[in-house]
Design a protein around this motif. Structure first.
Motif, PDB file in Angstrom:
ATOM      1  N   GLN A 162       3.909   2.494  -8.616  1.00 29.57           N
ATOM      2  CA  GLN A 162       2.935   2.120  -9.723  1.00 29.57           C
ATOM      3  C   GLN A 162       2.521   3.520 -10.170  1.00 29.57           C
ATOM      4  OE1 GLN A 162       2.664  -0.514 -11.863  1.00 29.57           O
ATOM      5  NE2 GLN A 162       4.210  -1.207 -10.353  1.00 29.57           N
ATOM      6  N   LEU A 163       2.149   4.542  -9.491  1.00 31.58           N
ATOM      7  CA  LEU A 163       1.615   5.725  -9.685  1.00 31.58           C
ATOM      8  C   LEU A 163       2.602   6.491 -10.675  1.00 31.58           C
ATOM      9  CD1 LEU A 163      -0.061   7.022  -6.668  1.00 31.58           C
ATOM     10  CD2 LEU A 163      -1.301   6.344  -8.702  1.00 31.58           C
ATOM     11  N   PHE A 205       7.956  14.026  -9.040  1.00 35.42           N
ATOM     12  CA  PHE A 205       7.580  12.450  -8.714  1.00 35.42           C
ATOM     13  C   PHE A 205       8.879  11.657  -8.731  1.00 35.42           C
ATOM     14  CE2 PHE A 205       3.576  14.669  -9.854  1.00 35.42           C
ATOM     15  CZ  PHE A 205       2.862  14.624  -8.695  1.00 35.42           C
ATOM     16  N   ALA A 206       9.604  11.949  -9.477  1.00 31.56           N
ATOM     17  CA  ALA A 206      10.743  10.763  -9.827  1.00 31.56           C
ATOM     18  C   ALA A 206      11.472  10.249  -8.702  1.00 31.56           C
ATOM     19  CB  ALA A 206      11.683  11.481 -11.029  1.00 31.56           C
ATOM     20  N   PRO A 207      11.738  11.179  -7.854  1.00 27.19           N
ATOM     21  CA  PRO A 207      12.692  10.429  -6.678  1.00 27.19           C
ATOM     22  C   PRO A 207      11.896   9.672  -5.762  1.00 27.19           C
ATOM     23  CG  PRO A 207      13.266  12.833  -6.851  1.00 27.19           C
ATOM     24  CD  PRO A 207      12.213  12.639  -7.498  1.00 27.19           C
ATOM     25  N   ILE A 208      10.653  10.145  -5.407  1.00 30.33           N
ATOM     26  CA  ILE A 208       9.820   9.426  -4.679  1.00 30.33           C
ATOM     27  C   ILE A 208       9.424   8.109  -5.441  1.00 30.33           C
ATOM     28  CG2 ILE A 208       7.603  10.480  -4.988  1.00 30.33           C
ATOM     29  CD1 ILE A 208       6.925   9.995  -2.008  1.00 30.33           C
ATOM     30  N   TYR A 227       0.717  -1.145  -0.033  1.00 33.49           N
ATOM     31  CA  TYR A 227       0.042   0.242   0.001  1.00 33.49           C
ATOM     32  C   TYR A 227       0.794   1.259   0.110  1.00 33.49           C
ATOM     33  CZ  TYR A 227      -3.847  -2.997   1.020  1.00 33.49           C
ATOM     34  OH  TYR A 227      -5.134  -3.972   0.727  1.00 33.49           O
ATOM     35  N   ILE A 228       2.247   1.239   0.280  1.00 29.59           N
ATOM     36  CA  ILE A 228       3.150   2.443   0.075  1.00 29.59           C
ATOM     37  C   ILE A 228       4.015   2.215  -1.065  1.00 29.59           C
ATOM     38  CG2 ILE A 228       4.579   3.795   1.493  1.00 29.59           C
ATOM     39  CD1 ILE A 228       3.317   3.063   3.975  1.00 29.59           C
ATOM     40  N   PHE A 229       5.143   1.185  -0.650  1.00 32.66           N
ATOM     41  CA  PHE A 229       6.079   1.300  -1.791  1.00 32.66           C
ATOM     42  C   PHE A 229       5.304   0.922  -3.090  1.00 32.66           C
ATOM     43  CE2 PHE A 229       9.139  -0.901   1.769  1.00 32.66           C
ATOM     44  CZ  PHE A 229       9.086   0.772   2.100  1.00 32.66           C
ATOM     45  N   ASN A 230       4.365  -0.011  -3.324  1.00 31.07           N
ATOM     46  CA  ASN A 230       3.757  -0.318  -4.587  1.00 31.07           C
ATOM     47  C   ASN A 230       2.982   0.665  -5.127  1.00 31.07           C
ATOM     48  OD1 ASN A 230       3.346  -2.516  -6.894  1.00 31.07           O
ATOM     49  ND2 ASN A 230       1.402  -2.327  -6.028  1.00 31.07           N
ATOM     50  N   VAL A 231       2.364   1.284  -4.325  1.00 31.11           N
ATOM     51  CA  VAL A 231       1.391   2.153  -4.749  1.00 31.11           C
ATOM     52  C   VAL A 231       2.194   3.502  -5.389  1.00 31.11           C
ATOM     53  CG1 VAL A 231      -0.311   3.821  -4.349  1.00 31.11           C
ATOM     54  CG2 VAL A 231      -0.516   1.558  -3.401  1.00 31.11           C
ATOM     55  N   VAL A 232       3.079   4.016  -4.634  1.00 30.30           N
ATOM     56  CA  VAL A 232       3.740   5.205  -4.975  1.00 30.30           C
ATOM     57  C   VAL A 232       4.844   4.654  -6.265  1.00 30.30           C
ATOM     58  CG1 VAL A 232       5.783   6.431  -4.382  1.00 30.30           C
ATOM     59  CG2 VAL A 232       4.043   6.173  -2.772  1.00 30.30           C
ATOM     60  N   MET A 265       2.152   7.298 -14.734  1.00 32.99           N
ATOM     61  CA  MET A 265       2.228   8.652 -15.233  1.00 32.99           C
ATOM     62  C   MET A 265       3.403   8.864 -16.174  1.00 32.99           C
ATOM     63  SD  MET A 265       1.951  11.438 -11.930  1.00 32.99           S
ATOM     64  CE  MET A 265       3.092  10.294 -10.701  1.00 32.99           C
ATOM     65  N   ILE A 266       4.380   7.920 -16.244  1.00 29.25           N
ATOM     66  CA  ILE A 266       5.522   7.923 -17.368  1.00 29.25           C
ATOM     67  C   ILE A 266       4.879   7.372 -18.611  1.00 29.25           C
ATOM     68  CG2 ILE A 266       7.703   7.004 -17.908  1.00 29.25           C
ATOM     69  CD1 ILE A 266       8.607   7.664 -15.219  1.00 29.25           C
ATOM     70  N   PHE A 267       4.215   6.182 -18.169  1.00 32.00           N
ATOM     71  CA  PHE A 267       3.600   5.345 -19.270  1.00 32.00           C
ATOM     72  C   PHE A 267       2.463   6.064 -20.017  1.00 32.00           C
ATOM     73  CE2 PHE A 267       5.126   0.787 -17.839  1.00 32.00           C
ATOM     74  CZ  PHE A 267       5.642   0.525 -19.142  1.00 32.00           C
ATOM     75  N   MET A 268       1.790   7.056 -19.096  1.00 35.21           N
ATOM     76  CA  MET A 268       0.761   7.848 -20.017  1.00 35.21           C
ATOM     77  C   MET A 268       1.241   8.757 -21.022  1.00 35.21           C
ATOM     78  SD  MET A 268      -1.531  10.681 -17.801  1.00 35.21           S
ATOM     79  CE  MET A 268       0.144  11.551 -17.319  1.00 35.21           C
ATOM     80  N   MET A 269       2.588   9.144 -20.935  1.00 34.59           N
ATOM     81  CA  MET A 269       3.254   9.952 -21.981  1.00 34.59           C
ATOM     82  C   MET A 269       3.930   9.520 -22.885  1.00 34.59           C
ATOM     83  SD  MET A 269       1.959  12.668 -20.549  1.00 34.59           S
ATOM     84  CE  MET A 269       2.813  13.847 -21.836  1.00 34.59           C
ATOM     85  N   VAL A 270       4.046   7.793 -22.776  1.00 35.32           N
ATOM     86  CA  VAL A 270       4.918   7.372 -23.959  1.00 35.32           C
ATOM     87  C   VAL A 270       4.279   7.639 -25.246  1.00 35.32           C
ATOM     88  CG1 VAL A 270       6.016   5.225 -24.669  1.00 35.32           C
ATOM     89  CG2 VAL A 270       5.962   5.719 -22.101  1.00 35.32           C
ATOM     90  N   VAL A 271       3.318   7.331 -25.612  1.00 38.79           N
ATOM     91  CA  VAL A 271       2.750   7.046 -26.871  1.00 38.79           C
ATOM     92  C   VAL A 271       2.712   8.575 -27.531  1.00 38.79           C
ATOM     93  CG1 VAL A 271       0.569   6.806 -28.166  1.00 38.79           C
ATOM     94  CG2 VAL A 271       1.250   4.927 -26.665  1.00 38.79           C
TER      95      VAL A 271
END
Length: 429
Positions: free
Chosen positions: A47-48, A210-213, A40-45, A52-58
């Motif tokens: 994957q979000l 968002f990159a570091p976190i 709920y913390i490591f994975n959520v942070v 966000m990066i995958f959202m911009m790939v295309v």
């Protein structure tokens, strides 16, 4: 908005903290509270950030390729850059897997460990991945089908599934069409340029805030789940892969940057470090592509017309880090099986792995699918992949970093060659 040293330091610190905290938590992975924090913390942070990066790939790939083609201006010159890029990528991949097999045969990582073939991981991999699964389908896909699949039958579907080669092919068609109708398409070019400014602003905002976190979350959850425990049993294999990755990075890419691009390799690594850090955390060449493009253009001075064509293509067909894993893993599994690979079999591995890298999706874990294809071709049991799958996530992070660094090195090389060629033409005029 430039990727600066401050952000690089923040990402490096986040990666180190992620490795340390993830490894400590791995020692207590059976504890409920550790699993809750991981999920709920490591994975959520993580994957979000990844989403966000995958959202911009295309949008980044499509707009960048179109503008790259338009900025080149001459379809013949574009063809020359394309052929040169493809030749560099295929050559570096062939060198990578050859170097991997050479080092693996010297270090013998699988010697005296044949009992690993009787492990539960091998049986489980055979049952879950090989019997009628997607891996088997991928193995049977021929080179002819790969060529056919270059052209999308449905552009929207290609973008929805992030099929990079099909998106690139369509973008090239659009770019060439704009050049052919240049007297009527100034408005469209302006629209693409404005769109590029918008998507790159979003990419750099994601990086800045968002990159570091996000990198911390992705690395922490990877080490919580894998840890260093699996490395103990497969230590020589793990060391062998890392050694070849380092040698390929330093020797092959270093030589390309130092002698062909005529730039300092230390300067190159220092300025490209932000993208390398994100690649390490995401384990995805496609996910890191927007950051890789921006970093190469802003920090390395690679021309947009070159970068926007060479790097997206590289994210799809240049898999040197993955090829290294395949070379070492093939020798490792052959040694476990008591099989001495002949010279012809080794050549077969090099050829198949190099060709198979074309059109492979730049997503986490895809190297295992390609490895199954290689093992099948030389008569080894692909179920043995189950032995190395436990530590593959950790190696995947490192080889993705090598993959995207190779893309940037080739982009820099071609960009500098174009600059020198133009300078020579101007001096003669």
């Amino acid at each position: 908005m430039k990727v600066g040293n401050k952000l690089t330091i923040q990402i490096v610190i986040a990666l180190i903290l992620g490795i340390i905290i993830g490894s400590v938590f791995n020692l207590m992975v059976d504890q409920t509270w550790v699993q809750w924090i991981d999920q709920y913390i490591f994975n959520v942070v993580g994957q979000l950030f990844l989403n966000m990066i995958f959202m911009m790939v295309v949008p980044v790939v499509f707009i960048s390729i179109v503008l790259g083609v338009v900025n080149v201006g001459d379809p013949k010159m574009l063809g020359g850059i394309g052929l040169k890029t493809l030749a560099f990528y295929l050559a570096s991949t062939a060198i990578a897997i050859s170097l991997a097999m050479l080092v693996a045969n010297f270090l013998n990582p699988g010697e005296g460990q044949s009992q690993l073939l009787d492990s539960d991981e091998v049986s489980e991999y055979r049952e879950t991945e090989l019997e009628g699964g997607a891996t088997a389908e991928s193995i049977n896909q021929g080179f002819d089908q790969t060529l056919i699949n270059l052209i999308p039958t449905n552009v929207i579907e290609a973008m929805g599934t992030q099929n990079m080669l099909q998106i690139i092919a369509f973008a090239i068609f659009v770019g060439v069409a704009i050049i052919a109708n240049k007297d009527k398409t100034s408005g469209i070019v302006s629209l693409f340029e404005q769109g590029n400014d918008v998507v790159m602003w979003i990419v750099m905002a994601i990086m800045k805030y968002f990159a570091p976190i996000g990198a911390f979350g992705l690395v922490a959850t990877a080490f919580v789940q894998a840890g260093f425990g699996a490395i103990q049993q497969l230590g020589m294999y793990f060391i062998c892969v890392l050694l070849v990755l380092f040698l390929h990075l330093a020797i092959v890419y270093g030589s390309a940057v130092q002698f062909l691009a005529k730039k300092s390799f230390v300067w190159f690594i220092k300025n490209f470090a932000p993208a390398m850090g994100v690649a390490f955390s995401t384990s995805s060449s496609s996910a890191v592509l927007p950051i890789s493009l921006e970093t190469a253009q802003k920090n390395l001075g690679v021309r947009k017309s070159v970068s926007s064509f060479v790097q997206p293509l590289g994210a799809t067909i240049n898999m040197d880090g993955t090829a290294i894993m395949q070379g070492v893993a093939t020798v490792f599994i052959a040694q476990l099986s008591g099989v001495d690979l002949t010279l012809m079999q080794m050549v077969t591995v090099v050829v198949i792995a190099t060709v198979a890298s074309i059109g492979t999706a730049g997503v986490p874990g895809v190297g295992l699918v390609m490895l199954a294809m290689v093992l099948t071709a030389v008569g080894l049991d692909p179920a043995a992949i189950g032995i190395i799958i436990g530590i593959d996530r950790l190696l995947d992070m490192t080889r993705t970093m090598v993959n995207i660094t190779g893309d940037a090195a080739i982009a820099l090389l071609i960009s500098e060659q174009q600059k020198r060629k133009e300078a020579a033409s101007e001096s003669q005029a």
